[in-house]
Design a protein around this motif. Structure first.
Motif, PDB file in Angstrom:
ATOM      1  N   HIS A 149       0.828  -1.210   0.000  1.00 47.17           N
ATOM      2  CA  HIS A 149       0.000   0.000   0.000  1.00 47.17           C
ATOM      3  C   HIS A 149       0.859   1.255   0.000  1.00 47.17           C
ATOM      4  CE1 HIS A 149      -4.129  -1.708   1.456  1.00 47.17           C
ATOM      5  NE2 HIS A 149      -3.687  -2.285   0.369  1.00 47.17           N
ATOM      6  N   GLY A 150       1.862   1.264  -0.866  1.00 46.12           N
ATOM      7  CA  GLY A 150       2.766   2.404  -0.961  1.00 46.12           C
ATOM      8  C   GLY A 150       2.249   3.491  -1.877  1.00 46.12           C
ATOM      9  N   HIS A 151       3.169   4.355  -2.277  1.00 42.32           N
ATOM     10  CA  HIS A 151       2.847   5.500  -3.134  1.00 42.32           C
ATOM     11  C   HIS A 151       2.158   5.065  -4.427  1.00 42.32           C
ATOM     12  CE1 HIS A 151       3.214   9.055  -5.619  1.00 42.32           C
ATOM     13  NE2 HIS A 151       3.894   8.337  -6.487  1.00 42.32           N
ATOM     14  N   ASP A 152       2.671   4.015  -5.052  1.00 40.54           N
ATOM     15  CA  ASP A 152       2.115   3.568  -6.326  1.00 40.54           C
ATOM     16  C   ASP A 152       0.660   3.131  -6.187  1.00 40.54           C
ATOM     17  OD1 ASP A 152       2.942   1.379  -4.807  1.00 40.54           O
ATOM     18  OD2 ASP A 152       3.804   0.288  -6.496  1.00 40.54           O
ATOM     19  N   TRP A 153       0.364   2.404  -5.113  1.00 45.41           N
ATOM     20  CA  TRP A 153      -1.000   1.936  -4.856  1.00 45.41           C
ATOM     21  C   TRP A 153      -1.901   3.129  -4.532  1.00 45.41           C
ATOM     22  CZ3 TRP A 153      -4.075   2.081  -0.437  1.00 45.41           C
ATOM     23  CH2 TRP A 153      -5.219   1.276  -0.448  1.00 45.41           C
ATOM     24  N   GLN A 154      -1.418   4.041  -3.699  1.00 46.83           N
ATOM     25  CA  GLN A 154      -2.203   5.212  -3.301  1.00 46.83           C
ATOM     26  C   GLN A 154      -2.492   6.127  -4.482  1.00 46.83           C
ATOM     27  OE1 GLN A 154      -0.221   7.058   0.025  1.00 46.83           O
ATOM     28  NE2 GLN A 154      -0.045   5.103   1.100  1.00 46.83           N
ATOM     29  N   ALA A 155      -1.490   6.320  -5.355  1.00 51.46           N
ATOM     30  CA  ALA A 155      -1.654   7.205  -6.512  1.00 51.46           C
ATOM     31  C   ALA A 155      -2.733   6.691  -7.463  1.00 51.46           C
ATOM     32  CB  ALA A 155      -0.323   7.361  -7.249  1.00 51.46           C
ATOM     33  N   ALA A 156      -2.930   5.384  -7.499  1.00 50.78           N
ATOM     34  CA  ALA A 156      -3.938   4.797  -8.397  1.00 50.78           C
ATOM     35  C   ALA A 156      -5.349   5.043  -7.901  1.00 50.78           C
ATOM     36  CB  ALA A 156      -3.690   3.305  -8.559  1.00 50.78           C
ATOM     37  N   ASN A 157      -5.514   5.292  -6.598  1.00 56.48           N
ATOM     38  CA  ASN A 157      -6.816   5.611  -6.018  1.00 56.48           C
ATOM     39  C   ASN A 157      -7.904   4.617  -6.437  1.00 56.48           C
ATOM     40  OD1 ASN A 157      -8.503   7.151  -4.391  1.00 56.48           O
ATOM     41  ND2 ASN A 157      -9.108   8.502  -6.076  1.00 56.48           N
ATOM     42  N   GLY A 158      -7.584   3.333  -6.337  1.00 56.02           N
ATOM     43  CA  GLY A 158      -8.560   2.304  -6.667  1.00 56.02           C
ATOM     44  C   GLY A 158      -8.635   1.958  -8.145  1.00 56.02           C
ATOM     45  N   GLY A 159      -7.834   2.606  -8.952  1.00 61.31           N
ATOM     46  CA  GLY A 159      -7.844   2.342 -10.387  1.00 61.31           C
ATOM     47  C   GLY A 159      -6.622   1.555 -10.824  1.00 61.31           C
ATOM     48  N   THR A 160      -6.230   1.790 -12.063  1.00 62.80           N
ATOM     49  CA  THR A 160      -5.070   1.104 -12.621  1.00 62.80           C
ATOM     50  C   THR A 160      -3.791   1.786 -12.166  1.00 62.80           C
ATOM     51  OG1 THR A 160      -6.362   0.469 -14.563  1.00 62.80           O
ATOM     52  CG2 THR A 160      -3.960   0.357 -14.768  1.00 62.80           C
ATOM     53  N   MET A 161      -2.861   0.990 -11.679  1.00 65.29           N
ATOM     54  CA  MET A 161      -1.578   1.526 -11.211  1.00 65.29           C
ATOM     55  C   MET A 161      -0.673   1.795 -12.410  1.00 65.29           C
ATOM     56  SD  MET A 161      -1.166  -0.989  -7.918  1.00 65.29           S
ATOM     57  CE  MET A 161       0.443  -0.381  -7.427  1.00 65.29           C
ATOM     58  N   ARG A 162       0.220   2.748 -12.244  1.00 70.20           N
ATOM     59  CA  ARG A 162       1.163   3.121 -13.303  1.00 70.20           C
ATOM     60  C   ARG A 162       2.561   2.676 -12.900  1.00 70.20           C
ATOM     61  NH1 ARG A 162      -0.611   6.808 -17.028  1.00 70.20           N
ATOM     62  NH2 ARG A 162       1.519   7.568 -17.272  1.00 70.20           N
ATOM     63  N   TYR A 163       3.283   2.124 -13.857  1.00 76.86           N
ATOM     64  CA  TYR A 163       4.640   1.653 -13.579  1.00 76.86           C
ATOM     65  C   TYR A 163       5.567   2.799 -13.170  1.00 76.86           C
ATOM     66  CZ  TYR A 163       3.812  -3.161 -14.862  1.00 76.86           C
ATOM     67  OH  TYR A 163       3.365  -4.459 -14.874  1.00 76.86           O
ATOM     68  N   GLU A 164       5.344   3.984 -13.694  1.00 77.87           N
ATOM     69  CA  GLU A 164       6.181   5.122 -13.294  1.00 77.87           C
ATOM     70  C   GLU A 164       6.108   5.353 -11.788  1.00 77.87           C
ATOM     71  OE1 GLU A 164       3.539   6.837 -16.456  1.00 77.87           O
ATOM     72  OE2 GLU A 164       4.102   4.758 -16.045  1.00 77.87           O
ATOM     73  N   HIS A 165       4.938   5.099 -11.218  1.00 77.74           N
ATOM     74  CA  HIS A 165       4.752   5.302  -9.781  1.00 77.74           C
ATOM     75  C   HIS A 165       5.405   4.199  -8.950  1.00 77.74           C
ATOM     76  CE1 HIS A 165       0.971   7.828 -10.873  1.00 77.74           C
ATOM     77  NE2 HIS A 165       2.077   8.539 -10.931  1.00 77.74           N
ATOM     78  N   MET A 166       5.769   3.097  -9.589  1.00 73.13           N
ATOM     79  CA  MET A 166       6.436   2.001  -8.880  1.00 73.13           C
ATOM     80  C   MET A 166       7.931   2.247  -8.706  1.00 73.13           C
ATOM     81  SD  MET A 166       4.710  -1.424 -10.444  1.00 73.13           S
ATOM     82  CE  MET A 166       2.951  -1.629 -10.549  1.00 73.13           C
ATOM     83  N   LEU A 167       8.438   3.241  -9.408  1.00 74.26           N
ATOM     84  CA  LEU A 167       9.869   3.537  -9.313  1.00 74.26           C
ATOM     85  C   LEU A 167      10.220   4.167  -7.975  1.00 74.26           C
ATOM     86  CD1 LEU A 167      10.699   5.066 -12.812  1.00 74.26           C
ATOM     87  CD2 LEU A 167      11.455   2.853 -11.908  1.00 74.26           C
ATOM     88  N   ASP A 168      11.327   3.714  -7.398  1.00 74.77           N
ATOM     89  CA  ASP A 168      11.874   4.364  -6.219  1.00 74.77           C
ATOM     90  C   ASP A 168      12.556   5.654  -6.676  1.00 74.77           C
ATOM     91  OD1 ASP A 168      11.092   2.152  -4.711  1.00 74.77           O
ATOM     92  OD2 ASP A 168      13.046   1.165  -4.942  1.00 74.77           O
ATOM     93  N   GLU A 169      12.752   6.588  -5.756  1.00 75.17           N
ATOM     94  CA  GLU A 169      13.453   7.830  -6.103  1.00 75.17           C
ATOM     95  C   GLU A 169      14.829   7.503  -6.664  1.00 75.17           C
ATOM     96  OE1 GLU A 169      12.657  11.111  -6.267  1.00 75.17           O
ATOM     97  OE2 GLU A 169      10.621  10.377  -5.918  1.00 75.17           O
ATOM     98  N   ARG A 170      15.200   8.199  -7.722  1.00 74.82           N
ATOM     99  CA  ARG A 170      16.492   7.985  -8.372  1.00 74.82           C
ATOM    100  C   ARG A 170      16.941   9.266  -9.027  1.00 74.82           C
ATOM    101  NH1 ARG A 170      15.567   3.071 -11.659  1.00 74.82           N
ATOM    102  NH2 ARG A 170      17.384   3.649 -12.866  1.00 74.82           N
ATOM    103  N   ASP A 171      18.239   9.391  -9.246  1.00 66.68           N
ATOM    104  CA  ASP A 171      18.804  10.607  -9.833  1.00 66.68           C
ATOM    105  C   ASP A 171      18.310  10.848 -11.253  1.00 66.68           C
ATOM    106  OD1 ASP A 171      20.239  11.084  -7.518  1.00 66.68           O
ATOM    107  OD2 ASP A 171      22.055  10.085  -8.263  1.00 66.68           O
ATOM    108  N   ASP A 172      18.085   9.789 -12.008  1.00 72.02           N
ATOM    109  CA  ASP A 172      17.666   9.912 -13.404  1.00 72.02           C
ATOM    110  C   ASP A 172      16.163   9.667 -13.579  1.00 72.02           C
ATOM    111  OD1 ASP A 172      17.667   7.188 -12.849  1.00 72.02           O
ATOM    112  OD2 ASP A 172      18.475   6.627 -14.807  1.00 72.02           O
ATOM    113  N   MET A 173      15.368  10.132 -12.613  1.00 75.84           N
ATOM    114  CA  MET A 173      13.931   9.844 -12.609  1.00 75.84           C
ATOM    115  C   MET A 173      13.252  10.258 -13.916  1.00 75.84           C
ATOM    116  SD  MET A 173      11.490   8.400 -10.993  1.00 75.84           S
ATOM    117  CE  MET A 173      11.425   8.405  -9.232  1.00 75.84           C
ATOM    118  N   ASN A 174      13.519  11.447 -14.420  1.00 79.52           N
ATOM    119  CA  ASN A 174      12.863  11.901 -15.651  1.00 79.52           C
ATOM    120  C   ASN A 174      13.197  10.998 -16.829  1.00 79.52           C
ATOM    121  OD1 ASN A 174      11.615  14.023 -14.351  1.00 79.52           O
ATOM    122  ND2 ASN A 174      13.204  15.500 -14.882  1.00 79.52           N
ATOM    123  N   ASP A 175      14.466  10.621 -16.953  1.00 81.12           N
ATOM    124  CA  ASP A 175      14.876   9.719 -18.034  1.00 81.12           C
ATOM    125  C   ASP A 175      14.250   8.338 -17.859  1.00 81.12           C
ATOM    126  OD1 ASP A 175      16.421  11.720 -19.191  1.00 81.12           O
ATOM    127  OD2 ASP A 175      18.278  11.035 -18.237  1.00 81.12           O
TER     128      ASP A 175
END
Length: 158
Positions: free
Chosen positions: A118-144
């Motif tokens: 029930h982390g950020h990725d699950w919460q961001a989906a708000n009961g809908g479809t989760m996005r793989y971008e939200h499954m990423l941990d913080e990283r220096d090259d996040m935008n890339d």
């Protein structure tokens, strides 16, 4: 999972897929299954994998099978046949992540698995479809990393 000789409940199997996809995604910017994850009450559910485990007719047809070597007995996956497990389509890193995710999931209680998913990725989906971008941990090259995932996502779906 069912061939490992330990009882596997549905929740543990579904969370194994999630843990493996998420850790492989973070390490290699590519999930293993590329399943569609729905943010449900007890955590992420990989819809296509759930349908395969249940033995839904359309999924069996897509797999070219009339039956599976397991059955879903209540909430437990029970092996019916001793077919050899074919992992030829998986890379060494994918097998490693799946083994670690399975071990992690089996050691946790239902409540612990639910809390761990029930982390950020699950919460961001708000009961809908989760996005793989939200499954990423913080990283220096996040935008890339996000741009790469968005560019390649259509090619890595189950």
């Amino acid at each position: 999972m069912a061939s490992q000789g330990v009882p596997v409940d549905l929740h543990a199997a579904l969370k194994t897929a999630y843990f493996a996809d998420k850790t492989h995604l973070n390490e290699h910017l590519q999930p293993i299954f590329g399943a569609t994850y729905k943010a449900m009450k007890f955590g992420p559910v990989p819809l296509e994998i759930y349908e395969i485990i249940k033995g839904e007719s359309l999924r069996l047809w897509e797999l070219g099978r009339t039956q599976l070597p397991w059955t879903l007995d209540g909430y437990n996956i029970r092996l019916l046949a001793n077919e050899p497990v074919n992992v030829d389509a998986l890379s060494i890193s994918e097998i490693d992540h799946l083994e670690r995710a399975f071990s992690r999931s089996c050691k946790m209680s239902f409540t612990e698995r639910t809390a761990a998913t029930h982390g950020h990725d699950w919460q961001a989906a708000n009961g809908g479809t989760m996005r793989y971008e939200h499954m990423l941990d913080e990283r220096d090259d996040m935008n890339d990393a996000v741009a790469f995932i968005q560019e390649t996502a259509r090619h890595i779906r189950l």
